[in-house]
Design a protein around this motif. Sequence first.
Motif, PDB file in Angstrom:
ATOM      1  N   ALA A   1     -20.281   9.664   4.410  1.00 37.22           N
ATOM      2  CA  ALA A   1     -18.875   9.240   4.414  1.00 37.22           C
ATOM      3  C   ALA A   1     -18.773   7.735   4.615  1.00 37.22           C
ATOM      4  N   GLU A   2     -19.579   7.202   5.531  1.00 33.99           N
ATOM      5  CA  GLU A   2     -19.579   5.753   5.755  1.00 33.99           C
ATOM      6  C   GLU A   2     -20.015   5.010   4.492  1.00 33.99           C
ATOM      7  N   ASP A   3     -21.037   5.534   3.811  1.00 37.66           N
ATOM      8  CA  ASP A   3     -21.500   4.893   2.579  1.00 37.66           C
ATOM      9  C   ASP A   3     -20.376   4.835   1.545  1.00 37.66           C
ATOM     10  N   PHE A   4     -19.702   5.963   1.350  1.00 40.99           N
ATOM     11  CA  PHE A   4     -18.653   6.012   0.335  1.00 40.99           C
ATOM     12  C   PHE A   4     -17.505   5.079   0.697  1.00 40.99           C
ATOM     13  N   LEU A   5     -17.123   5.049   1.956  1.00 36.55           N
ATOM     14  CA  LEU A   5     -15.991   4.222   2.364  1.00 36.55           C
ATOM     15  C   LEU A   5     -16.300   2.730   2.262  1.00 36.55           C
ATOM     16  N   ARG A   6     -17.545   2.355   2.488  1.00 39.84           N
ATOM     17  CA  ARG A   6     -17.919   0.953   2.278  1.00 39.84           C
ATOM     18  C   ARG A   6     -17.748   0.578   0.805  1.00 39.84           C
ATOM     19  N   ASP A   7     -18.131   1.494  -0.068  1.00 40.08           N
ATOM     20  CA  ASP A   7     -17.980   1.243  -1.502  1.00 40.08           C
ATOM     21  C   ASP A   7     -16.507   1.284  -1.907  1.00 40.08           C
ATOM     22  N   ALA A   8     -15.750   2.240  -1.348  1.00 38.12           N
ATOM     23  CA  ALA A   8     -14.342   2.401  -1.714  1.00 38.12           C
ATOM     24  C   ALA A   8     -13.505   1.194  -1.312  1.00 38.12           C
ATOM     25  N   ALA A   9     -13.957   0.465  -0.309  1.00 37.08           N
ATOM     26  CA  ALA A   9     -13.203  -0.704   0.152  1.00 37.08           C
ATOM     27  C   ALA A   9     -12.991  -1.718  -0.964  1.00 37.08           C
ATOM     28  N   ALA A  10     -13.920  -1.746  -1.930  1.00 34.26           N
ATOM     29  CA  ALA A  10     -13.824  -2.720  -3.019  1.00 34.26           C
ATOM     30  C   ALA A  10     -13.259  -2.114  -4.298  1.00 34.26           C
TER      31      ALA A  10
ATOM     32  N   TYR B   1      -7.660  10.007  -9.278  1.00 35.30           N
ATOM     33  CA  TYR B   1      -8.435   9.844  -8.052  1.00 35.30           C
ATOM     34  C   TYR B   1      -9.929   9.822  -8.333  1.00 35.30           C
ATOM     35  N   ARG B   2     -10.614   9.013  -7.550  1.00 40.42           N
ATOM     36  CA  ARG B   2     -12.080   9.061  -7.510  1.00 40.42           C
ATOM     37  C   ARG B   2     -12.446  10.102  -6.455  1.00 40.42           C
TER      38      ARG B   2
ATOM     39  N   PRO C   1       0.803  -1.217   0.000  1.00 40.49           N
ATOM     40  CA  PRO C   1       0.000   0.000   0.000  1.00 40.49           C
ATOM     41  C   PRO C   1       0.835   1.266   0.000  1.00 40.49           C
ATOM     42  N   ALA C   2       1.985   1.254   0.643  1.00 38.05           N
ATOM     43  CA  ALA C   2       2.786   2.463   0.761  1.00 38.05           C
ATOM     44  C   ALA C   2       3.365   2.912  -0.575  1.00 38.05           C
ATOM     45  N   THR C   3       3.377   2.026  -1.604  1.00 42.60           N
ATOM     46  CA  THR C   3       3.932   2.418  -2.895  1.00 42.60           C
ATOM     47  C   THR C   3       2.866   2.954  -3.830  1.00 42.60           C
ATOM     48  N   LYS C   4       1.620   2.923  -3.451  1.00 43.48           N
ATOM     49  CA  LYS C   4       0.531   3.435  -4.277  1.00 43.48           C
ATOM     50  C   LYS C   4       0.267   4.897  -3.954  1.00 43.48           C
ATOM     51  N   GLN C   5      -0.433   5.564  -4.876  1.00 41.10           N
ATOM     52  CA  GLN C   5      -0.931   6.898  -4.535  1.00 41.10           C
ATOM     53  C   GLN C   5      -1.824   6.757  -3.302  1.00 41.10           C
ATOM     54  N   PRO C   6      -1.636   7.599  -2.312  1.00 41.13           N
ATOM     55  CA  PRO C   6      -2.423   7.442  -1.087  1.00 41.13           C
ATOM     56  C   PRO C   6      -3.842   7.967  -1.245  1.00 41.13           C
ATOM     57  N   ASN C   7      -4.740   7.414  -0.494  1.00 38.01           N
ATOM     58  CA  ASN C   7      -6.074   7.984  -0.370  1.00 38.01           C
ATOM     59  C   ASN C   7      -5.985   9.245   0.479  1.00 38.01           C
ATOM     60  N   ILE C   8      -6.917  10.162   0.257  1.00 39.14           N
ATOM     61  CA  ILE C   8      -6.893  11.444   0.971  1.00 39.14           C
ATOM     62  C   ILE C   8      -8.290  11.731   1.514  1.00 39.14           C
TER      63      ILE C   8
ATOM     64  N   LEU D   1     -13.625   8.254  11.093  1.00 37.58           N
ATOM     65  CA  LEU D   1     -12.321   7.627  11.313  1.00 37.58           C
ATOM     66  C   LEU D   1     -12.458   6.116  11.455  1.00 37.58           C
ATOM     67  N   LYS D   2     -13.511   5.650  12.106  1.00 36.30           N
ATOM     68  CA  LYS D   2     -13.750   4.202  12.212  1.00 36.30           C
ATOM     69  C   LYS D   2     -14.036   3.594  10.840  1.00 36.30           C
ATOM     70  N   ALA D   3     -14.763   4.340  10.008  1.00 38.68           N
ATOM     71  CA  ALA D   3     -15.082   3.838   8.670  1.00 38.68           C
ATOM     72  C   ALA D   3     -13.827   3.735   7.802  1.00 38.68           C
ATOM     73  N   VAL D   4     -12.895   4.672   7.991  1.00 40.72           N
ATOM     74  CA  VAL D   4     -11.618   4.574   7.268  1.00 40.72           C
ATOM     75  C   VAL D   4     -10.901   3.286   7.673  1.00 40.72           C
TER      76      VAL D   4
END
Length: 482
Positions: free
Chosen positions: A206-215, A134-135, A35-42, A307-310
Amino acid sequence: MVKMFTHPITVFVLGTALWLVSVAAAAENSSAETPATKQPNIVFIFADDMSYNTIASLGNSEIETPNLDRLARRGTTFTHAYNMGSWSGAVCVASRTMLNSGRYIWNANAIYKTSEHERNAGRWWSELLKSAGYRTYMTGKWHCTASAEKAFDVARDIRPGMPKDSAAGYSRPAADGTDPWSPSDPKRGGYWQGGTHWSEVVANHAEDFLRDAAAQADPFFMYLAFNAPHDPRQSPQSYVDRYPSESIAVPANFLPLYPYADAIGCGKRLRDERLAPFPRSKHAVQVHRGEYYALITHMDEQIGRILKAVEASGKADNTWIFFTADHGLAVGQHGLFGKQNMYDHSLRVPFIAVGPGVKANAKIEQPIYLQDVMPTTLELAATEKPEYVEFHSLLPMLNGADSENAAIYGCYLDLQRSIRTEKYKLIVYPKAKVVRLYDVQADPDEKHDLAGDASMQATVDRLFAQLQGLQKSMNDELVLER
């Protein structure tokens, strides 16, 4: 010295065949990629009207902010982060236009006054990150004239500058103690318009988006903009109950009236200043500050959910989180209630950075502008900073470099200007023909004006000339004269 990561530039090829080759190569090497070699999420979390001194772990013993406290312990706090000011009473518009365009205040104003789609199309913060792969996602307060729907891939529940207010929320409480306002009554509308408190809606989305972003494989940029703690300062009763007015300290720089309020545009005609009666009473200040703290604590709980969703997304190890606000607020300090002034309580904001390699529980006291977050994320995304972006990446400072800002510039309309150095702040009121000087090291509450002291005249002259130099660098056309 903080050790930082270098992120490789990903080149996007439009040719289908070449794109397929790059995808196949990425798949072949995926097992070796960390993960550290990829563009980071922000994740960018943005408050409204939140002064720098409203987080418990950063020095406020009255307020409860457990999630922001934990965030500060995880990362580095820039203790002296500033907004430059505003060209209008709606300070948030100027702050957010600077943030999203990357331009200093008067250059941002030039864009604001013309057609932004013609002058800045494709150049907004989110669009630059979108071009870098970025999305992009936003929810909450926008308050820029550009279209959030066009600037982001996904935009949900875009909010106006503030929740709808009502007459009952002004000039209160009365001198006899009566108060028609209830900060916890959903029937008042405001933050409860639509049925769910707006701060909770931001966390829900934010929780909705992060659940989707996980995949999802693409890196994401989240712009999560709370209206809180802007007035009307409404929160559930359980939060209001934590801050009974009699337990709230009256600020050390309390004044019943600010002596130059009318001359600097902060008198009874300014909406923010009409929230409490004139002259200010200590009780009224305690009431408003208690409601301010309650709304911040309620927002803090929603930030905890984000923060928990992240963490739950599985992407936390390669995610940067920034927390700041668009400007501060007086709420009874110096006899003022708004943010249209040059004091630190109104120009200065909290700023926390958390990410891979960022030093934990650290503080950097050198000054920055809050809008420096924009080019910081461009560097993280390994995309070139456009020449029109005037703010500076903070990654060098996180690595131990000095600030790019030797002094901080402040302005409000053509009525106020200021310059803040490490030791002093000079405030100039051109139409009132007044200058004020504070030793901000010895007098952080800015209570003692030294401008009339004969021994300080050389300091006043030096800072005045330095301020004029800053004006030129900012394309500030206001002529200051002594």
